[in-house]
Design an enzyme around this catalytic site. Structure first.
Site, PDB file in Angstrom:
ATOM      1  N   THR A 113       0.343  -1.515   0.056  1.00  0.00           N
ATOM      2  CA  THR A 113      -0.378   0.255  -0.327  1.00  0.00           C
ATOM      3  C   THR A 113       1.071   1.440   0.181  1.00  0.00           C
ATOM      4  OG1 THR A 113      -1.490   0.363   1.372  1.00  0.00           O
ATOM      5  CG2 THR A 113      -0.453   0.151   2.155  1.00  0.00           C
ATOM      6  N   ASP A 114       0.422   2.609  -0.743  1.00  0.00           N
ATOM      7  CA  ASP A 114       0.831   3.072  -0.536  1.00  0.00           C
ATOM      8  C   ASP A 114       1.240   4.256   0.871  1.00  0.00           C
ATOM      9  OD1 ASP A 114      -2.106   4.092   0.012  1.00  0.00           O
ATOM     10  OD2 ASP A 114      -1.370   5.605  -1.604  1.00  0.00           O
ATOM     11  N   GLU A 115       0.435   3.629   1.933  1.00  0.00           N
ATOM     12  CA  GLU A 115       0.719   4.022   3.395  1.00  0.00           C
ATOM     13  C   GLU A 115       1.568   4.026   3.792  1.00  0.00           C
ATOM     14  OE1 GLU A 115      -4.195   2.631   3.783  1.00  0.00           O
ATOM     15  OE2 GLU A 115      -2.969   3.734   5.989  1.00  0.00           O
ATOM     16  N   TYR A 156      -2.018  -0.212  11.265  1.00  0.00           N
ATOM     17  CA  TYR A 156      -1.665  -0.986  10.115  1.00  0.00           C
ATOM     18  C   TYR A 156      -0.909  -0.337   9.322  1.00  0.00           C
ATOM     19  CZ  TYR A 156      -3.477  -1.292   4.628  1.00  0.00           C
ATOM     20  OH  TYR A 156      -3.131  -1.873   3.981  1.00  0.00           O
ATOM     21  N   LYS A 189       2.409  -4.128   7.220  1.00  0.00           N
ATOM     22  CA  LYS A 189       3.256  -3.366   6.021  1.00  0.00           C
ATOM     23  C   LYS A 189       4.653  -3.068   5.594  1.00  0.00           C
ATOM     24  CE  LYS A 189      -0.067  -4.172   3.203  1.00  0.00           C
ATOM     25  NZ  LYS A 189       0.247  -6.067   2.481  1.00  0.00           N
TER      26      LYS A 189
HETATM   27  P1  NAD Z   1     -10.075  -7.155   2.728  1.00  0.00           P
HETATM   28  O1  NAD Z   1      -9.880  -6.891   3.861  1.00  0.00           O
HETATM   29  O2  NAD Z   1     -10.753  -6.670   1.942  1.00  0.00           O
HETATM   30  O3  NAD Z   1      -9.615  -8.902   2.290  1.00  0.00           O
HETATM   31  C1  NAD Z   1      -8.392  -9.412   3.321  1.00  0.00           C
HETATM   32  C2  NAD Z   1      -8.515 -11.005   2.811  1.00  0.00           C
HETATM   33  O4  NAD Z   1      -7.514 -11.712   3.237  1.00  0.00           O
HETATM   34  C3  NAD Z   1      -9.493 -11.383   3.051  1.00  0.00           C
HETATM   35  O5  NAD Z   1     -10.516 -11.736   2.806  1.00  0.00           O
HETATM   36  C4  NAD Z   1      -9.135 -12.549   4.819  1.00  0.00           C
HETATM   37  O6  NAD Z   1      -9.849 -13.540   4.709  1.00  0.00           O
HETATM   38  C5  NAD Z   1      -7.392 -12.498   4.428  1.00  0.00           C
HETATM   39  N1  NAD Z   1      -7.230 -12.801   5.491  1.00  0.00           N
HETATM   40  C6  NAD Z   1      -6.930 -12.378   6.240  1.00  0.00           C
HETATM   41  N2  NAD Z   1      -5.963 -12.883   7.234  1.00  0.00           N
HETATM   42  C7  NAD Z   1      -5.537 -13.834   6.420  1.00  0.00           C
HETATM   43  C8  NAD Z   1      -4.437 -15.005   6.983  1.00  0.00           C
HETATM   44  N3  NAD Z   1      -4.210 -14.815   8.274  1.00  0.00           N
HETATM   45  N4  NAD Z   1      -4.346 -15.996   6.273  1.00  0.00           N
HETATM   46  C9  NAD Z   1      -5.115 -15.872   5.382  1.00  0.00           C
HETATM   47  N5  NAD Z   1      -5.837 -15.483   4.726  1.00  0.00           N
HETATM   48  C10 NAD Z   1      -5.840 -13.678   5.485  1.00  0.00           C
HETATM   49  O7  NAD Z   1      -8.686  -6.457   2.014  1.00  0.00           O
HETATM   50  P2  NAD Z   1      -8.183  -6.098   0.496  1.00  0.00           P
HETATM   51  O8  NAD Z   1      -8.903  -4.080   0.369  1.00  0.00           O
HETATM   52  O9  NAD Z   1      -8.803  -6.521  -0.547  1.00  0.00           O
HETATM   53  O10 NAD Z   1      -6.565  -5.455   0.387  1.00  0.00           O
HETATM   54  C11 NAD Z   1      -6.155  -6.530  -0.188  1.00  0.00           C
HETATM   55  C12 NAD Z   1      -4.651  -6.437  -0.033  1.00  0.00           C
HETATM   56  O11 NAD Z   1      -4.139  -5.168  -0.884  1.00  0.00           O
HETATM   57  C13 NAD Z   1      -4.045  -6.265   1.716  1.00  0.00           C
HETATM   58  O12 NAD Z   1      -3.036  -6.724   1.199  1.00  0.00           O
HETATM   59  C14 NAD Z   1      -4.106  -4.849   1.757  1.00  0.00           C
HETATM   60  O13 NAD Z   1      -2.716  -4.459   2.214  1.00  0.00           O
HETATM   61  C15 NAD Z   1      -3.322  -4.487   0.152  1.00  0.00           C
HETATM   62  N6  NAD Z   1      -3.975  -2.798  -0.256  1.00  0.00           N
HETATM   63  C16 NAD Z   1      -5.611  -2.705  -0.322  1.00  0.00           C
HETATM   64  C17 NAD Z   1      -5.386  -1.252  -1.011  1.00  0.00           C
HETATM   65  C18 NAD Z   1      -7.317  -0.937  -1.265  1.00  0.00           C
HETATM   66  O14 NAD Z   1      -7.274   0.364  -0.501  1.00  0.00           O
HETATM   67  N7  NAD Z   1      -7.817  -1.557  -0.396  1.00  0.00           N
HETATM   68  C19 NAD Z   1      -5.073  -0.446  -1.270  1.00  0.00           C
HETATM   69  C20 NAD Z   1      -3.248  -0.532  -1.493  1.00  0.00           C
HETATM   70  C21 NAD Z   1      -2.995  -2.117  -0.980  1.00  0.00           C
HETATM   71  O1  TDX Z   2     -16.182   5.981   9.105  1.00  0.00           O
HETATM   72  C1  TDX Z   2     -15.289   6.728   8.034  1.00  0.00           C
HETATM   73  N1  TDX Z   2     -14.539   7.785   8.005  1.00  0.00           N
HETATM   74  C2  TDX Z   2     -14.214   8.405   7.925  1.00  0.00           C
HETATM   75  O2  TDX Z   2     -14.017   9.981   7.630  1.00  0.00           O
HETATM   76  C3  TDX Z   2     -14.132   5.953   7.746  1.00  0.00           C
HETATM   77  C4  TDX Z   2     -14.013   4.246   7.494  1.00  0.00           C
HETATM   78  C5  TDX Z   2     -13.053   6.736   7.242  1.00  0.00           C
HETATM   79  N2  TDX Z   2     -12.961   8.030   6.700  1.00  0.00           N
HETATM   80  C6  TDX Z   2     -11.424   8.933   6.604  1.00  0.00           C
HETATM   81  C7  TDX Z   2     -10.709   8.214   6.424  1.00  0.00           C
HETATM   82  C8  TDX Z   2      -9.992   8.215   5.546  1.00  0.00           C
HETATM   83  O3  TDX Z   2      -9.050   9.445   5.641  1.00  0.00           O
HETATM   84  O4  TDX Z   2     -11.526   7.739   4.935  1.00  0.00           O
HETATM   85  C9  TDX Z   2     -10.674   8.006   4.254  1.00  0.00           C
HETATM   86  C10 TDX Z   2     -10.666   7.079   3.566  1.00  0.00           C
HETATM   87  O5  TDX Z   2     -10.777   5.765   5.258  1.00  0.00           O
HETATM   88  P1  TDX Z   2     -10.768   4.352   4.725  1.00  0.00           P
HETATM   89  O6  TDX Z   2     -11.983   3.862   3.275  1.00  0.00           O
HETATM   90  O7  TDX Z   2     -10.675   3.338   6.195  1.00  0.00           O
HETATM   91  O8  TDX Z   2      -9.371   3.932   3.934  1.00  0.00           O
HETATM   92  P2  TDX Z   2      -8.215   4.420   4.588  1.00  0.00           P
HETATM   93  O9  TDX Z   2      -7.972   4.351   5.924  1.00  0.00           O
HETATM   94  O10 TDX Z   2      -7.259   5.641   3.842  1.00  0.00           O
HETATM   95  O11 TDX Z   2      -7.042   2.658   3.964  1.00  0.00           O
HETATM   96  C11 TDX Z   2      -7.121   2.942   2.795  1.00  0.00           C
HETATM   97  O12 TDX Z   2      -6.451   2.749   1.917  1.00  0.00           O
HETATM   98  C12 TDX Z   2      -4.378   1.729   1.834  1.00  0.00           C
HETATM   99  C13 TDX Z   2      -7.732   0.933   2.686  1.00  0.00           C
HETATM  100  O13 TDX Z   2      -8.098   0.753   4.015  1.00  0.00           O
HETATM  101  C14 TDX Z   2      -6.399  -0.022   3.145  1.00  0.00           C
HETATM  102  O14 TDX Z   2      -6.031  -1.024   2.926  1.00  0.00           O
HETATM  103  C15 TDX Z   2      -5.201   0.681   2.226  1.00  0.00           C
HETATM  104  O15 TDX Z   2      -3.993  -0.495   2.273  1.00  0.00           O
END
Ligand code: NAD
Ligand code: TDX
Length: 362
Positions: free
Chosen positions: A133-135, A168, A172
């Site tokens: 992730t970018d975080e 988090y 990562k």
């Molecule tokens: P998500 O939370 O929707 O899904 C995570 C999946 O991992 C789930 O199916 C869960 O059951 C599985 N999991 C969790 N712990 C586990 C374990 N111990 N063993 C096996 N499986 C397990 O997540 P997402 O949003 O789809 O993100 C997927 C990946 O992409 C993550 O690595 C996250 O850090 C990265 N990522 C997400 C975002 C975003 O905006 N969602 C952005 C950049 C990177």
């Molecule tokens: O209820 C809310 N109110 C609110 O203001 C929630 C859930 C979020 N927010 C704000 C927090 C953030 O500034 O909105 C923005 C987006 O929040 P999230 O959807 O929780 O995402 P963020 O915290 O930016 O992290 C996400 O981006 C990178 C994903 O959850 C990560 O998995 C990914 O790596």
């Protein structure tokens, strides 16, 4: 049937993972796609209903922290490529429960790395692709820009120093370091990508966009943290998985690629746009539901701004986002409104029975 490749995708029942599994299963019928997922609260096999009967798709319920279990699967399916997405992914949960994040994101990644090193006596033709992730880069300032970016000219590049703030992002970042360490120490063929915020169908409604769409639908409050001044760079999930497919096949060994939408939005502006689109699609006068916006206590350590520079990916592999934000957001809102049973089953917890219905009791 003999398969040309056997690719293990971890976390394939989650949001991004399910889009990736669908793409790989349908696009590469000669690859066997093994979806390994523990099915935590975030894993939902109903996300993959449409492809679960394909002959090149296999699901295994496993915890990535269980090294012996992973080794069995790797030997059993002759795995020659891993795309690792399984993680705990929600920042707010990491603030309440950092240990679970360290266990899965750090130790789980380490056990997969160990398994790959142990199984692949010959690294040729193998690849371990870690999705990050970018975080991990921390937070950017909000400044007056002179260039194209609306909230400041500084962007995260692949050279930006790691400076994670939340449990988090710290977990990562640590996993990224382990992946690089296995490349530098043992020569494991790895590649990493760091992506900005994703949105689209099948996202668990704890994250901003699906949570707010569901709340607008049900006329419940929209809890905006702080003053809604934080900025995120949003990318449609199918553009992310297209980038993953490209990097998996064509990315250079040992390299990191940033993936981003070049699409920065202040949370409050995004929420207002989301309200307008959702109102319109629900047949309500546009903007009616702005009265649901509630400014609430800010998230602890809330990162101010994320913004990705994806020049390397564009120049080396020719990738770019395919949709404008307005198009992607409208497509997303429409999907959630057309699939209220998905939202209802996830928010009620019923989705957790799907595994037993499909695969029997464990
Ligand atoms: P998500 O939370 O929707 O899904 C995570 C999946 O991992 C789930 O199916 C869960 O059951 C599985 N999991 C969790 N712990 C586990 C374990 N111990 N063993 C096996 N499986 C397990 O997540 P997402 O949003 O789809 O993100 C997927 C990946 O992409 C993550 O690595 C996250 O850090 C990265 N990522 C997400 C975002 C975003 O905006 N969602 C952005 C950049 C990177
Ligand atoms: O209820 C809310 N109110 C609110 O203001 C929630 C859930 C979020 N927010 C704000 C927090 C953030 O500034 O909105 C923005 C987006 O929040 P999230 O959807 O929780 O995402 P963020 O915290 O930016 O992290 C996400 O981006 C990178 C994903 O959850 C990560 O998995 C990914 O790596």
């Amino acid at each position: 049937m003999d398969f040309r490749r056997n690719i293990l995708i971890t976390g394939g029942a989650g949001f991004i993972g399910s889009h990736l599994v669908r793409r790989m299963v349908t696009r590469y019928p000669d690859f066997r796609i093994i979806n390994l997922d523990k099915l935590t609260y975030a894993g939902n096999l109903a996300n993959l209903k449409d492809i679960e009967d394909r002959p090149n798709y296999v699901f295994v319920r496993e915890d990535i922290c269980d090294l012996e279990g992973i080794l069995r699967i790797m030997w059993g399916y002759a795995v020659d490529g891993i795309i690792h997405l399984a993680a705990e992914s929600h920042v707010d949960r990491s603030i309440r429960d950092p240990f679970t994040f360290a266990r899965t994101n750090v130790l789980g990644t380490l056990s997969l790395l160990q398994a790959a090193k142990a199984c692949w006596s010959d690294f040729s033709g193998k690849r371990f692709y870690h999705i990050s992730t970018d975080e991990v880069y921390g937070a950017l300032e909000l400044t007056s820009p002179e260039g194209d970016a609306p909230y400041g000219d500084t962007l995260f590049t692949e050279q930006t120093r790691y400076q994670p703030h939340s449990p988090y992002s710290a977990s990562k970042a640590s996993s990224d370091h382990f992946v690089r360490a296995f490349h530098d120490t043992y020569g494991l063929p790895v590649v990493i990508s760091n992506c900005s915020n994703n949105y689209g169908p099948y996202q668990f409604p704890e994250k901003l966009i699906p949570l707010f769409i569901n709340n607008i639908r049900l006329r419940k409050p929209l809890p905006v943290y702080g003053r809604g001044e934080n900025v995120r760079d949003w990318l449609f999930v199918e553009d992310h998985v297209r980038a993953i497919d490209l990097i998996f096949h064509e990315g250079r060994d040992g390299e990191t690629y940033n993936i981003g939408g070049c699409n920065e939005w202040k949370n409050i502006d995004l929420v207002r746009l989301l309200v307008r689109i959702t109102d319109r699609l629900l047949g309500r006068p546009e903007g009616t539901d702005e009265d649901l916006i509630a400014f609430v206590k800010d998230r602890a350590g809330h990162d101010l701004r994320y913004a990705i520079d994806a020049t390397k990916l564009r120049k080396e592999l020719g990738w770019g986002p395919s949709l404008s934000f307005e198009e992607g957001l409208e497509k997303t809102v429409r999907w959630y409104l057309d699939n209220p049973e998905w939202l209802d089953s996830v928010t009620s917890g019923d989705y957790r029975n799907y595994y037993e219905e499909m695969y029997g009791k464990r």
